[in-house]
Enzyme design. Structure first.
Site, mmCIF file in Angstrom:
data_model
loop_
_atom_site.group_PDB
_atom_site.id
_atom_site.type_symbol
_atom_site.label_atom_id
_atom_site.label_comp_id
_atom_site.label_asym_id
_atom_site.label_seq_id
_atom_site.Cartn_x
_atom_site.Cartn_y
_atom_site.Cartn_z
ATOM 1 N N ALA A 10 0.803 -1.233 0.000
ATOM 2 C CA ALA A 10 0.000 0.000 0.000
ATOM 3 C C ALA A 10 0.831 1.276 0.000
ATOM 4 O O ALA A 10 0.308 2.371 0.194
ATOM 5 C CB ALA A 10 -0.958 0.000 1.185
ATOM 6 N N SER A 138 -5.679 -10.700 -11.720
ATOM 7 C CA SER A 138 -5.351 -9.879 -12.889
ATOM 8 C C SER A 138 -5.984 -10.507 -14.124
ATOM 9 O O SER A 138 -6.211 -11.723 -14.154
ATOM 10 C CB SER A 138 -3.823 -9.841 -13.070
ATOM 11 N N TYR A 150 3.626 -14.832 -13.734
ATOM 12 C CA TYR A 150 2.593 -13.930 -13.191
ATOM 13 C C TYR A 150 1.195 -14.484 -13.476
ATOM 14 O O TYR A 150 0.307 -14.441 -12.613
ATOM 15 C CB TYR A 150 2.788 -12.561 -13.838
ATOM 16 N N LYS A 154 -1.533 -15.395 -10.728
ATOM 17 C CA LYS A 154 -2.828 -14.702 -10.658
ATOM 18 C C LYS A 154 -3.999 -15.650 -10.882
ATOM 19 O O LYS A 154 -5.097 -15.410 -10.378
ATOM 20 C CB LYS A 154 -2.849 -13.537 -11.659
HETATM 21 P P1 NAI Z 1 3.017 -1.336 -7.823
HETATM 22 O O1 NAI Z 1 4.265 -1.976 -8.314
HETATM 23 O O2 NAI Z 1 2.784 0.092 -8.130
HETATM 24 O O3 NAI Z 1 2.865 -1.538 -6.257
HETATM 25 C C1 NAI Z 1 3.078 -2.795 -5.647
HETATM 26 C C2 NAI Z 1 3.497 -2.577 -4.220
HETATM 27 O O4 NAI Z 1 3.707 -3.878 -3.623
HETATM 28 C C3 NAI Z 1 4.825 -1.803 -4.097
HETATM 29 O O5 NAI Z 1 4.683 -0.740 -3.187
HETATM 30 C C4 NAI Z 1 5.802 -2.870 -3.590
HETATM 31 O O6 NAI Z 1 6.829 -2.357 -2.763
HETATM 32 C C5 NAI Z 1 4.878 -3.798 -2.823
HETATM 33 N N1 NAI Z 1 5.471 -5.133 -2.646
HETATM 34 C C6 NAI Z 1 6.121 -5.871 -3.578
HETATM 35 N N2 NAI Z 1 6.576 -7.010 -3.027
HETATM 36 C C7 NAI Z 1 6.212 -6.993 -1.723
HETATM 37 C C8 NAI Z 1 6.418 -7.886 -0.643
HETATM 38 N N3 NAI Z 1 7.078 -9.043 -0.800
HETATM 39 N N4 NAI Z 1 5.911 -7.564 0.574
HETATM 40 C C9 NAI Z 1 5.251 -6.399 0.752
HETATM 41 N N5 NAI Z 1 5.024 -5.494 -0.257
HETATM 42 C C10 NAI Z 1 5.514 -5.801 -1.470
HETATM 43 O O7 NAI Z 1 1.832 -2.258 -8.391
HETATM 44 P P2 NAI Z 1 0.278 -1.955 -8.675
HETATM 45 O O8 NAI Z 1 0.139 -1.716 -10.136
HETATM 46 O O9 NAI Z 1 -0.272 -0.999 -7.718
HETATM 47 O O10 NAI Z 1 -0.320 -3.429 -8.414
HETATM 48 C C11 NAI Z 1 -0.957 -3.800 -7.213
HETATM 49 C C12 NAI Z 1 -1.539 -5.200 -7.383
HETATM 50 O O11 NAI Z 1 -2.453 -5.206 -8.482
HETATM 51 C C13 NAI Z 1 -0.498 -6.270 -7.684
HETATM 52 O O12 NAI Z 1 -0.857 -7.474 -7.049
HETATM 53 C C14 NAI Z 1 -0.594 -6.407 -9.189
HETATM 54 O O13 NAI Z 1 -0.152 -7.666 -9.612
HETATM 55 C C15 NAI Z 1 -2.087 -6.209 -9.403
HETATM 56 N N6 NAI Z 1 -2.451 -5.794 -10.751
HETATM 57 C C16 NAI Z 1 -1.968 -4.616 -11.308
HETATM 58 C C17 NAI Z 1 -2.340 -4.246 -12.590
HETATM 59 C C18 NAI Z 1 -1.865 -2.994 -13.256
HETATM 60 O O14 NAI Z 1 -2.160 -2.799 -14.450
HETATM 61 N N7 NAI Z 1 -1.151 -2.097 -12.584
HETATM 62 C C19 NAI Z 1 -3.221 -5.108 -13.397
HETATM 63 C C20 NAI Z 1 -3.653 -6.302 -12.727
HETATM 64 C C21 NAI Z 1 -3.272 -6.613 -11.449
#
Ligand code: NAI
Length: 249
Positions: A10, A138, A150, A154
């Site tokens: 978050a 996703s 991935y 997912k």
């Molecule tokens: P983002 O990369 O902007 O944010 C992800 C956050 O998760 C980062 O703050 C990161 O530090 C944190 N994180 C990563 N590994 C971690 C760990 N081991 N422990 C704790 N925190 C950890 O990604 P976004 O785009 O906000 O994605 C959020 C979720 O939505 C993810 O699960 C992603 O796979 C999913 N998603 C995103 C899409 C997109 O188009 N951006 C589409 C479909 C799904």
């Protein structure tokens, strides 16, 4: 009713928007990410709007870190009954170039992470005889070139979601998945960089494929998560909701 929520990953993107939304709805929110200092901005935004939040640093794939993070949240904000498993990473590559580390890292953060967090939080939900778990899937669960790791994670999240819904339903706990399409965040920015095109062009190309004619924003996903966390949606469980500006399932 005001509750305690945990949103993983978050510090930014979809997780940050979801944390802000849940706080606006009156919940105390634990903003959990790898590095506690990275959570400061989300926490500040929530407090600036009069909400209650703390930043918690933990790797969701590390069992010891997860246990101590949840213990700390219980002590500071009270027992968590809402959990959003949002933390995620990409390690895209075509199969023949994908390393074991690419595979293990992605499976570990998304699947092991959601498992460890859910296991740690469910005892508090069972105790309260009420709970909400929302897992981020996703559209890639349906298959996507360069994302064998991935997509497997997912799709796995959806099976995990349906199974927890069956196991935990009797305790008043619902478990659902939100499956976003193209959302503008640092994650999609990194993808554009990796394939070597400018972000504006990447967004324009993506939007051209989306029926509503625009890419998604983190707030679009937060709205769907919020629906599943509501008090009056207790009869909706084990579902995967595609939030993709069109039908992708
Ligand atoms: P983002 O990369 O902007 O944010 C992800 C956050 O998760 C980062 O703050 C990161 O530090 C944190 N994180 C990563 N590994 C971690 C760990 N081991 N422990 C704790 N925190 C950890 O990604 P976004 O785009 O906000 O994605 C959020 C979720 O939505 C993810 O699960 C992603 O796979 C999913 N998603 C995103 C899409 C997109 O188009 N951006 C589409 C479909 C799904």
């Amino acid at each position: 009713m005001n509750r305690t929520a945990i949103v993983t990953g978050a510090a930014r993107g979809i997780g940050a928007a979801t944390a802000r939304r849940l706080a606006r709805e009156g919940h105390a929110v634990a903003v959990l990410d790898l590095d506690e200092s990275a959570c400061a901005e989300t926490v500040r935004d929530i407090r600036a709007e009069g909400g209650q939040a703390i930043g918690v640093g933990a790797d969701v794939a590390d069992a010891t870190a997860v246990t101590s993070a949840v213990d700390r949240i219980v002590d500071t904000l009270g027992p968590p009954t809402i959990l959003v498993n949002n933390a995620g990473v990409l390690r895209d590559n075509l199969l023949f170039k994908m390393t074991e580390d690419d595979w293990d890292t992605v499976l570990s953060v998304h699947l092991r992470g959601a498992f460890l967090m859910s296991r740690a939080v469910q005892s508090h939900q069972v105790e309260a005889q009420w709970g909400r778990i929302v897992n981020l899937s996703s559209t890639s669960a349906l298959g996507n070139r360069g994302q064998a790791n991935y997509a497997a994670a997912k799709a796995g999240v959806q099976g995990f979601t349906k199974t927890l819904a069956i196991e935990l339903g009797r305790y008043g706990i619902t478990v659902n998945a939100v499956a976003p399409g193209f959302i503008v965040t640092d994650m999609t920015r990194a993808t554009a960089q990796r394939i070597g095109i400018g972000f504006d062009e990447f967004v324009a190309r993506g939007a051209a494929e989306i029926p509503v004619g625009r890419p998604g924003e983190p707030e679009d996903v937060a709205a769907a998560v919020s629906y599943f966390c509501a008090s009056d949606t207790g009869f909706v469980s084990g579902q995967a909701l595609y939030v993709a500006g069109g039908p992708r399932a």
